[in-house]
Design a protein around this motif. Structure first.
Motif, PDB file in Angstrom:
ATOM      1  N   LEU A 935       0.833  -1.203   0.000  1.00 45.30           N
ATOM      2  CA  LEU A 935       0.000   0.000   0.000  1.00 45.30           C
ATOM      3  C   LEU A 935       0.868   1.254   0.000  1.00 45.30           C
ATOM      4  N   GLY A 936       1.930   1.248   0.803  1.00 48.79           N
ATOM      5  CA  GLY A 936       2.806   2.415   0.838  1.00 48.79           C
ATOM      6  C   GLY A 936       3.464   2.674  -0.500  1.00 48.79           C
ATOM      7  N   ARG A 937       3.933   1.629  -1.156  1.00 54.06           N
ATOM      8  CA  ARG A 937       4.548   1.807  -2.481  1.00 54.06           C
ATOM      9  C   ARG A 937       3.528   2.274  -3.507  1.00 54.06           C
ATOM     10  N   SER A 973      11.851  -2.724   4.346  1.00 54.87           N
ATOM     11  CA  SER A 973      10.947  -1.659   4.783  1.00 54.87           C
ATOM     12  C   SER A 973      11.673  -0.327   4.892  1.00 54.87           C
ATOM     13  N   LEU A 974      12.878  -0.353   5.450  1.00 57.74           N
ATOM     14  CA  LEU A 974      13.659   0.877   5.561  1.00 57.74           C
ATOM     15  C   LEU A 974      13.966   1.457   4.188  1.00 57.74           C
ATOM     16  N   HIS A 975      14.285   0.589   3.257  1.00 55.75           N
ATOM     17  CA  HIS A 975      14.598   1.036   1.895  1.00 55.75           C
ATOM     18  C   HIS A 975      13.393   1.722   1.248  1.00 55.75           C
ATOM     19  N   GLN A 976      12.228   1.116   1.381  1.00 50.89           N
ATOM     20  CA  GLN A 976      11.032   1.705   0.767  1.00 50.89           C
ATOM     21  C   GLN A 976      10.640   3.020   1.444  1.00 50.89           C
ATOM     22  N   LEU A 977      10.756   3.083   2.748  1.00 52.78           N
ATOM     23  CA  LEU A 977      10.432   4.315   3.467  1.00 52.78           C
ATOM     24  C   LEU A 977      11.409   5.432   3.088  1.00 52.78           C
TER      25      LEU A 977
END
Length: 1316
Positions: A935-937, A973-977
């Protein structure tokens, strides 16, 4: 004022008007209403007044007097009542008058308010019109601004193309001049008189006779001083690959002739284009298990299919593949001979179940499956044994034969049939996971990762954050193969020449339009021409896309553009995040094309077949009308009837109907393939029939030939011909084909099932798999389905695409709609059947890529927005669509529902919150974290950055809690954030997160894992955006080394598979006698195994090649030098430098004596021996070889060619290592002058040379000059970085040794290095 009664006098007249002295109305007279008292009260008051007037009261009164008193009282009462009535009447009249006045006043007020309301309405309308005008003016201004931006970009591109064209013309002229001067010098050195057109007055001497008396051609294109045409420059440009590739082994002797990783890229790309990659064990994305059994082993088969086949199906589904078991019962073994053979050929795995005997009818299947298995597909033999019984001699001989000839897996079982079925399942599961799907993990990987899913995402390592759908790519590869399949050639040579002229034509030119009617052979023409280009021009990059049925996935414009952009990224040095927004993607594609065209040495050809079938083609393909880069050519095919009007002005290649010769040859080829011979009379009838445009159509003639060939086996050709002659177009002929297939079926049940199958395939989005059809229709057995599909496939009705059955041609689909789905009700019924089926899958938590593809699309076609909305809120459906890159499709569904981006994001977030309440256990929480990350992506791609942070942070929290703070998924997760913060321009937050992800990845995978390189690249990009160029460059170099090592260790998966396949093909050719061809094949095998890092096998084949060549050709033949050179390169790779030195020296000695002084092969050996000497520290021996390399390049290309500058730089570096800076300085300066003259003052090569000169000046003590040179070098470097957007790795080293670097991220690329 008092009360009204106080103003009325008792003696006053009725209706008296009293002046109101307190009124403010200017003395206006008014009637005052009087209060009327009740009757009893009035009577008592009157009696009191009478009593008061007579002191004695009533005590002494007589009756008469009493009566008179009563009369008086009545009269007084009457008068008073009368007066009160008048007062009451007057008061009411006053009230009425007052009400009338109020009504008049209110009426006037109403009219005034109405007038004001109308005025306000007019004002509102005026303001509304002004607002609309302002908005329209705003939109017009925005459109004008966008148009201006677009025009400005177009002008920029046009100017750049114009500038590049002129620069290329100048370079090509200079290059042609140098080449001709070099040829002239060589001819004069050999004593050959060369004709000079300026010294002759005659035009007769157009050729010159060499010493051997053979005529030699010369360039008669005009004097060198004249300006050449663009066409000639294109030809020159294609033959030149830049200084990095001067004397490349590819240019010398073709791919796979010499051991050299420098040409991995071009060699594997060439092999990939000639032989597209398909796993031998997979037929169209399906794991097919063919079972051969006897009546004795039927119980095991029944248990296996009933209990274990669904489990294997789920395993394959999780990997994105289909699973299909095909089994013909023993009583039907005598039937379906051709079908069984076809199924065995397609099968991924064959299982033979034996007990005591083997019926003779199974021998043919056994031989086909086990003895004729050239591709060595997995085979399993299950043998149930009993203590007191012995198998027949035939069974024993068969098992011995298989064990001797074939590497089949044996299962010897003694026990119950249930246990036997379970053993078969275990064996098959292992084979599917390891041999067919290749998804097994090594013990080390499993220990390091701790999670099986981590190893199942190779595409993430390859493409980073780019979402890639392997099914779309496989569908295109299968479409290309199917389009190129033809029984015979159709005389396309004249069309091939026109297409070749397009490639050689001067730029810029518009796309070439290949037009023709439906089934005229456009796809066949393009696919055949692509094969020819790939074979003869390996440096040409060809991107193709074959559009399928309208409304299918292959016809969605955004997916086409995304796929082509990803293909461009694969072939470039740039791997960066790719937007999924369709509008932005449409803008970025021309930029990517421009970037690659600037880097690619050769032509780029983009081919889109059936482009008119794309939804809103003219709108979404508007980039076609923009000028393309100089070395890019565009070819599109269209149906002549549906071609957009604006495209009809483009240069067009129209496909004419087949001539009588082609018609005859095509029908004869089909008949010969079925051993059918036509009589002269039948041939004449066919010739008379095939004279119109529709009956000379390529598809019509092909279908006609297949129908006749099929009828020939039954012997009623004349009857079939009469029926065919009644069909004047392809659709009607397809109708006849369908009728013939129906007549071949045994009963009405099979006919009904045939109709159902065709209709279900027709109403689906992309087709149906065989396993889905069997679940839809339980009465449909695998044997019956296999028979139906075989008949329909043979007659060009159905074909396979990514494991799905779909119509082979558009006309077949139209025929089925006309024949089987006459009304909309019928279509709706079949769609509802599919809706029910895929909905049932969702209810069972079976969310596969198939249900995500089909179900939303079916709801869209039905117009059921409510169910579509509910389906989209199924988080796993949306996740599947998004992760496969179907972003535009997902957005279109939400737009149909009527939701904007913000409301869509809110609904997804609410659904996730609800789903989170039901999550229990580690596995479900990990799944929840994946959903939050998706969802965040998704929100990040929508541009909703502020809303994307919350789900990504929630995903991070869950993973840290459920897994471990140092787990690799936490790094993900850190990479996407961090990616969100980068887009949000919050670089400080992003840097901190990227560093945390980098630390976790290094701890989890090691410092040299591709995922570590991914984090380094992300950090480098971040530093680049902050203008921290030095830090970014350091990280990029570190990342590059990691990817290079990983690529050398693992190799390109796609390339290795191709090399392995090619090696197996070649090994069969080396079993004959000693011949030069066999020796060359052995040499190629050695190179192929070397590229697979199988050095021991490579050494074996290279030694055999050398020995055979020495026996056949002699020890001093140039081919022996090639084998020596390859063996030396192999020993160099194994660090056996002494052996390599000896072999290189022998190869150099042979080539010096046998070849011309400037021959490329000689230069090739000189270069590698010089590098070896330098590596071994024998610098004194290396110097003369480097000097010889300079001489050879000067003779080959002229003294001012860039490759000469490269050789000079290499020699200068060597002098610097020998502390001979004085000798190195003029070499650097000369190289700098050549680079500046050839490439301009801002080329990266100029910058590298300036940097080396700066170091040299610094060491010489000239600090001011060193600072000036270094400043110029940095300016060039920054300009290059800005040009490529800060995302490309430098292609050049800083040490002076010039490298040719290509990304290891592409499936077709391998990294190499070496001095040039």
């Amino acid at each position: 004022m008092g009360t009204a009664s106080s103003l009325v006098s008792p003696a006053g007249g009725a209706g008296e008007v009293i002046e109101d002295t307190y009124g403010g109305g200017g003395g206006e007279a008014c009637e005052i209403p009087v209060e009327v008292k009740p009757k009893a009260r009035l009577l008592r008051s009157s009696l009191r007044r009478v009593g008061a007037a007579r002191p004695g009261g009533l005590l002494g009164a007589s009756f008469k007097s009493t009566a008179s008193v009563q009369e008086l009282e009545c009269a007084a009462e009457y008068e008073r009542l009368k007066k009160e009535y008048e007062i009451f009447r007057v008061s009411k009249n006053n009230e009425v008058a007052s009400m009338v006045k109020k009504e008049a006043k209110l009426d006037r007020e109403n009219k005034r308010l109405r007038a004001e309301l109308q005025a306000l309405q007019k004002t509102y309308q005026k303001i509304l019109r002004e607002k609309e005008s302002a908005l329209e003016a705003k939109y017009q201004a925005m459109e004008r601004a966008a148009t201006f931006e677009h025009d400005r970009d177009k002008v920029k591109r046009q100017f750049k193309i114009f500038r590049e064209t002129k620069e290329n013309e100048i370079q090509d002229l200079l290059r042609a001049k140098r080449e001709l001067e070099a040829k002239l010098q060589r001819l004069q050195a050999q004593g050959i008189q060369v004709f000079d057109p300026e010294e002759s007055d005659s035009d007769d001497n157009c050729t010159d006779v060499t010493a051997s008396g053979v005529q030699s051609e010369y360039w008669n294109g005009g004097a060198l001083g004249s300006e050449p045409s663009m066409g000639s420059m294109m030809q020159l440009q294609q033959s030149f690959r830049g200084p990095e590739f001067a004397h490349s082994s590819i240019d010398v002797e073709g791919p796979f002739a010499n051991i050299n990783r420098d040409d991995w890229d071009a060699a594997v790309a060439s092999l990939l284009q000639v032989t597209p990659l398909f796993s031998h064990s997979l037929w169209s994305n399906t794991v097919r298990c063919f079972i051969i059994s006897t009546e004795e082993t039927q119980p095991e088969v029944d248990i296996f299919i009933r209990n274990y086949s669904p489990k294997l199906q789920r395993i394959c589904e999780t990997m994105g593949y289909f699973f299909q078991v095909v089994h013909f019962p023993a009583e039907n073994e005598s039937h379906f001979k051709d079908v069984r053979k076809w199924e065995i050929e397609k099968s991924s795995l064959v299982i033979l179940l034996l007990h005591l005997t083997l019926p003779s009818c199974l021998l043919e299947d056994y031989e086909e499956a086990f003895l004729r298995n050239p591709e060595e597909k997995p085979r399993v033999i299950y043998h149930r044994m009993e203590d007191d019984k012995e198998s027949s001699v035939l069974v024993q001989q068969l098992i011995e034969q298989i064990c001797y000839v074939n590497k089949a897996k044996m299962i010897d079982h003694m026990g119950s049939v249930e246990e036997g079925a379970y053993e078969i399942y275990n064996c098959v599961e292992k084979i599917i996971k390891q041999d067919i799907l290749g998804c097994e993990m090594t013990e080390l990987e499993g220990k390091d990762l701790g999670n099986k899913e981590e190893s199942n995402t190779p595409e993430e390592e390859v493409f980073g954050d780019v979402l890639w759908d392997a099914h779309d790519e496989q569908e295109q590869m299968e479409a290309f193969q199917q389009a190129s399949n033809s029984t015979c050639e159709l005389g396309f040579e004249k069309y091939f020449e026109r297409l070749n002229d397009l490639v050689a034509a001067p730029a810029p030119i518009p796309p070439l339009l290949v037009s023709g009617g439906p089934g005229s052979g456009k796809s066949l023409l393009l696919s055949k021409w692509i094969q020819l280009q790939q074979k003869h021009s390996p440096n040409t990059l060809i991107l193709y896309h074959f559009v399928g049925r309208p409304m299918s996935t292959s016809s969605e414009s955004s997916l086409i553009i995304k796929r082509l952009t990803l293909k461009l990224m694969q072939h470039s040095w740039l791997v960066s995040p790719l937007t999924l927004d369709p509008a932005k993607l449409l803008e970025e594609f021309p930029r990517w094309l421009e970037k690659l065209s600037a880097r690619h040495q050769g032509s780029i050809i983009i081919i889109i077949d059936s482009i008119d079938q794309i939804q809103q083609a003219e709108k979404h393909m508007k980039w076609l009308i923009d000028p393309l880069p100089v070395n890019v050519r565009m070819i599109v095919s269209v149906n002549v009837e549906t071609c957009p009007q604006a495209w009809r002005l483009w240069p067009t290649l129209h496909l004419d109907p087949l001539n009588s010769k082609d018609v005859k040859s095509l029908i004869s080829a089909e008949c010969n393939s079925a051993n059918v011979k036509l009589t002269k009379e039948q041939e004449k009838k066919l010739e008379r029939h095939c004279r119109s445009a529709t009956t000379c159509n390529a598809l019509y003639v092909t279908l006609l030939g297949k129908t006749i060939a099929c009828a020939g086996s039954t012997g009623n050709i004349d009857e079939t011909l009469q029926q065919c002659f009644q069909c004047q177009d392809t659709v009607s002929l397809y109708r006849l084909v369908l009728q013939s297939v129906q007549e071949s079926l045994r009963n009405d049940k099979e006919k009904d099932l045939l109709k159902e199958v065709l209709c279900v395939i027709g109403v689906s989005h992309n087709g149906m798999s065989e396993s889905e059809l069997m679940e839809l229709y339980p009465e449909l057995s695998s044997a019956m389905l296999a028979s139906l599909v075989h008949s329909l496939h043979k007659m060009c009705l159905l074909t396979y695409g990514c494991g799905l059955l779909k119509f082979q041609h558009l006309q077949a689909w139209e025929m089925v709609k006309l024949e089987c789905m006459e009304s909309e009700n019928a279509i709706s019924t079949y769609r509802q059947k599919l809706v029910d089926y895929f909905t049932m899958q969702l209810s069972r938590d079976r969310v596969t890529w198939r249900s995500a593809d089909e179900l939303p699309w079916l709801f869209q076609q039905q117009g059921d927005k409510q169910k579509l909305h509910k389906c989209l809120l199924n988080l796993f459906v949306s996740q599947n669509l998004y992760k496969r890159g179907h972003f535009a499709e997902l957005l279109s569904y939400w737009q149909l529902v009527g939701k904007d981006k913000s409301s869509m994001a809110a609904e997804y977030f609410d659904s996730l919150k609800e789903y989170e309440k039901s999550c229990e256990g580690e596995e479900s929480m990990i799944c929840l974290a994946d959903l939050y990350e998706t969802l965040g992506r998704f929100l990040k791609d929508l541009g909703l950055l502020s809303q994307a942070v919350a789900p990504l942070q929630r995903s991070l929290e869950i993973r840290e809690t459920a897994l471990d703070p140092d787990h690799p998924r936490v790094a993900q997760s850190l990479h996407q954030l961090a990616g969100v913060y980068v887009q949000w321009k919050k670089f400080g937050n992003a840097e901190q997160l990227y560093k945390q992800a980098l630390e976790i990845s290094e701890n989890a995978y090691g410092a040299e894992h591709p995922r570590v390189a991914r984090e380094l690249d992300a950090l480098a990009t971040l530093y680049q955006k902050q203008n921290k160029y030095e830090q970014a460059e350091q990280l990029r170099k570190k990342s590059f080394k990691i990817r290079q090592k990983a690529a050398r260790r693992k190799g390109s998966l796609c390339g290795f598979a191709l090399l392995r396949q090619r090696a197996l093909q070649l090994e069969e050719l080396t079993l004959g006698k000693d011949t030069p061809d066999n020796a060359r094949t052995l040499n190629e095998l050695g190179v192929l195994y070397y590229l697979q890092n199988n050095l021991e096998t490579a050494e074996l084949f290279l030694k055999r090649s050398l020995e055979m060549r020495e026996r056949v050709l002699g020890p001093n033949h140039p081919d022996c030098a090639q084998s020596l050179n390859n063996l030396a390169a192999l020993y160099n790779e194994k660090k056996h430098y002494d052996k390599a030195e000896e072999l290189y020296e022998r190869a150099l000695d042979i080539r010096r004596r046998a070849l011309a002084p400037d021959h490329p092969s000689l230069a090739y050996t000189v270069k590698h021996l010089a590098v070896l000497y330098k590596k071994m520290g024998k610098l004194d021996k290396a110097v003369p070889l480097y000097e010889l390399a300079v001489e050879i390049r000067q003779k080959s290309f002229g003294p001012k060619h860039p490759s000469v500058a490269t050789a000079l730089v290499n020699l200068a570096v060597l002098y610097c290592q020998m502390k001979k800076q004085v000798e190195a300085l003029p070499l650097y300066e000369r190289a700098l002058k050549i680079y500046e003259d050839s490439f301009g003052h801002m080329h990266p090569r100029v910058g590298e040379t300036l940097k080396n000169l700066a170091v040299l000046s610094y060491e010489g003590g000239d600090f001011e000059k060193a600072a000036e040179l270094y400043k110029r070098a940095m300016e060039i470097k920054e300009a290059e970085t800005l040009l490529i957007g800060g995302k490309a790795t430098s292609r050049h080293s800083s040490s002076g040794d010039t490298f040719s670097l290509k990304s290891a991220l592409s499936p077709n690329v391998f990294l190499e290095h070496g001095q040039r």
